[in-house]
Design an enzyme around this catalytic site. Structure first.
Site, short mmCIF file in Angstrom:
data_model
loop_
_atom_site.label_atom_id
_atom_site.label_comp_id
_atom_site.label_asym_id
_atom_site.label_seq_id
_atom_site.Cartn_x
_atom_site.Cartn_y
_atom_site.Cartn_z
N ASP A 1 79.71 56.70 23.97
CA ASP A 1 80.67 55.62 24.21
C ASP A 1 80.07 54.54 25.09
OD1 ASP A 1 82.46 56.91 22.66
OD2 ASP A 1 83.56 57.87 24.31
N CYS A 2 79.24 54.96 26.04
CA CYS A 2 78.64 53.96 26.93
C CYS A 2 77.32 53.41 26.41
CB CYS A 2 78.50 54.53 28.33
SG CYS A 2 77.80 56.18 28.38
N TYR A 3 76.64 54.19 25.54
CA TYR A 3 75.36 53.74 24.96
C TYR A 3 75.47 53.83 23.43
CZ TYR A 3 73.18 54.30 29.60
OH TYR A 3 72.83 54.20 30.92
#
Lengths: 133, 504
Positions: B134-136
């Site tokens: 989700d963040c990368y």
């Protein structure tokens, strides 16, 4: 007299015991300096000791068996570029054409070189180059 | 030796460096001075002795930080010019190691070459894969980068500057290709590594001035010792160093990617360490000569952890270009460049004398009494004789080919071993040899047998036998003792059966 040969064995003859046949049939003194052989191809650098007629007889015999025979002479120039003077090549050279000089630099004596090319893959930084045979 | 009473401090020497009146010699110049004037006088006159070494140091590499792409990626695997770097850390950090091979060029290009290319300012292809989070969210990356594009490029070498290193030769009847270079058959050459008289750790063998925080010459820049290297083994005289430095400040004159033929890639690293001459003891230790640095010549023809010693020698003899083995003069190749080692000691001398380089006091000393230990084995190594079940049928060389053919069929074996009257192995006869006999009209086994038998020795680990089988494309090896008495036959099936049972 010592003569140096580069011998190439095409795929069709790589499995045949041609060198041992040559030694037995010609009673030659053959010293193999370097060999690279696999299922597809073979390459040998050999030193043959004997007079001219004997050397020619061996070369002729090998040619008859399908070997691509090339006599090595000292005329081929070797280009040295980016040498670190580590000396990895000096003990490999069969004719002592490479040595370590007074200032610890690697010295290449072109007049002794027989262009057998055994030093080329030994150089860790690929500094020695020579035109292909 | 008890540490001699300090007569100078590092602070005093640094003051001299700043004032421009420091006296610096290289470790090659020091022995003559000490010989001439004695250690006490030399210690008074000389403030710093510089050392240098330039050789293949496989345990080398660099930590790189690539910065974040947009959208960002958490690299799971990363390649630089097709050489994989280790990225089991945070998203865009990776360690490129000197010996990692290119996936497309094999032995011709590896991590050492990537480092050299970066230092030369060449751009390299950066390719990365990720699983996406989700963040990368990004999963692929394919760009060109150069050293200047990186946030950090820190050379961090776990094991460099071996105090000394054993020399190598090869007793086998074939050329072998090792990290000590190509070793010719029948001990026809010797190779060695290290800079002897200029070796950093040999000039301070008690590590009185070299430790964590020692500022050094590394790859043409100023770097630091950050502790003992891996396999640091001072108790046996084989100390090593862990070092770090800024790749961006380094020079390709002192960092070279290299290939050892049919072995792999590595990095030639230049290291120089200044040794402050605080007292007579350090004047004496920096007066060490090539003759005094002893090493063994080991037989690399025996691919075991404990390779047999052929003889003892020293760096003076090795550097002479020839050593005597069994009464024969054998040519020697150094693998480290003494010329560049000397240049490093000279450059460092210039830095110190010119006020560009001050000395540091180590924060912590290197351990002096530990010894490198072999790997802990969970189970004893199985030897060929432990797994061999192959059937052995022996015949004399004067048996007729016809009789031998019958034995081969009757016993249902692939080959016969030829044994002389003393029971020693003299040849092997395969069905191919029998076919040859039929073609040439040979009558006796001795005339057509293959004399050059690939054998396994009693006590040989099965891994070694497996490598022989693979290398020569054969299916079994006779096992013999030191007098070539036949003890059994080990086949690829025997080894496969054992390996199949192995719990990894």
């Amino acid at each position: 007299m010592v003569t140096y040969f580069h011998l190439e064995f095409p795929r069709e003859i790589v499995t045949k015991p041609i060198m041992s046949d040559a030694i037995r049939k010609t009673s030659a003194s053959i010293n193999i300096l370097r060999a690279r052989i696999d299922e597809t191809h073979g390459e040998i650098v050999a030193e043959v000791t004997g007079d001219r007629s004997e050397v020619d007889r061996i070369a002729g015999y090998l040619r008859d068996r399908g070997v691509i025979v090339q006599e090595l002479s000292g005329s081929v120039s070797v280009r040295v570029d980016g040498c670190t003077h580590c000396g990895a090549c000096v003990s490999i050279c069969p004719v002592k054409a490479i040595s370590i000089g007074r200032d610890f630099e690697v010295v290449f004596d072109a007049s002794k070189c027989i262009s057998c090319r055994v030093c080329i893959p030994v150089c860790p930084v690929r500094a020695i180059q020579a035109p292909p045979l | 030796m008890a540490p001699a009473r300090a007569r100078k401090t590092i602070q005093e020497i640094n003051q001299k460096i700043r004032d421009g009146d420091v006296v610096v010699l290289t470790a090659e110049e020091m022995p003559d001075l000490v010989q001439e004037k004695g250690a006490a006088k030399a210690a008074e006159e000389v403030d710093v002795v510089t050392t240098g070494t330039f050789g293949a140091m496989c345990s080398s590499g660099a930590w790189l930080n690539f910065g974040h792409s947009d959208p960002p990626i958490k690299m799971k695997r990363v390649w630089l010019n097709d050489v994989e770097a280790y990225t089991g850390v945070a998203a865009v950090d990776a360690y490129i190691g000197a010996t990692q091979l290119s996936e497309t060029q094999g032995f011709d290009y590896g991590g050492g070459h990537v480092i050299e290319d970066l230092v030369r300012g060449h751009s390299v292809a950066l390719r990365a894969e990720a699983y996406g989070t989700d963040c990368y969210p990004r999963t692929h990356l394919d760009i060109e980068i150069a050293l200047e594009d990186l946030n950090q490029a820190v050379m961090l070498n776990p094991r460099n500057a071996y105090q000394r290193y054993n020399a190598a030769t090869n007793s086998r009847d074939e050329t072998i290709y090792t990290y000590m270079g190509a070793l010719l058959p029948g001990m026809r050459n010797v190779t060695f590594s290290g800079s002897g008289v200029l070796s950093p750790l040999c000039n301070d063998p008690e590590y009185r001035t070299i430790g964590l925080g020692t500022r050094i010459f590394l790859g043409g820049a100023q770097g630091y010792v950050i502790g003992p290297g891996t396999q640091h083994s001072p108790a046996t005289g084989f100390g090593t160093l862990m070092v770090r430095g800024e790749l961006r400040e380094m020079s390709p004159d002192y960092l070279r990617g290299a290939t050892f033929e049919r072995y792999g890639t590595t990095l030639y690293v230049g290291i120089g360490i200044p040794i402050p001459i605080l007292d007579e003891g350090l004047a004496l230790s920096t007066a060490v000569t090539d003759e005094q640095i002893k090493v063994k010549i080991l037989d690399y023809g025996v691919p075991r952890r404990d390779r047999p010693t052929v003889r003892e020698t020293n760096y003076a003899e090795l550097r002479s270009g020839q050593v005597t083995i069994n009464g024969r003069e054998v040519p020697v190749s150094p693998l480290s460049s003494f010329k560049i080692s000397r240049k490093i000691a000279d450059v460092l001398k210039g830095w110190v004398a010119g006020g560009q380089f001050t000395l540091t006091e180590p924060v912590e000393s290197l351990p002096r009494d530990i010894q490198f230990r072999p790997m802990k084995s969970r189970a004893p190594v199985p030897f060929v004789e432990d797994v061999a079940t192959g059937k052995v049928v022996t015949v004399p060389p004067n048996m007729s080919v016809e009789e031998a053919a019958k034995r081969l069929t009757l016993e249902e074996v692939n080959n016969l071993l030829i044994q002389d009257e003393e029971g020693s192995l003299v040849g092997i006869l395969t069905s191919w040899d029998i076919a040859k006999a039929v073609a040439t009209g040979a009558r006796l086994v001795g005339e057509v047998m293959t004399q050059k038998v690939i054998i396994a020795h009693k006590g040989e680990p099965i891994d070694l036998a497996a490598r022989k089988l693979e290398k020569h494309g054969i299916s079994a090896l006779p096992i013999v003792d030191s007098r070539r008495k036949i003890l059994g036959m080990v086949s690829d099936e025997d080894i496969a059966r054992f390996v199949g049972r192995r719990r990894w």
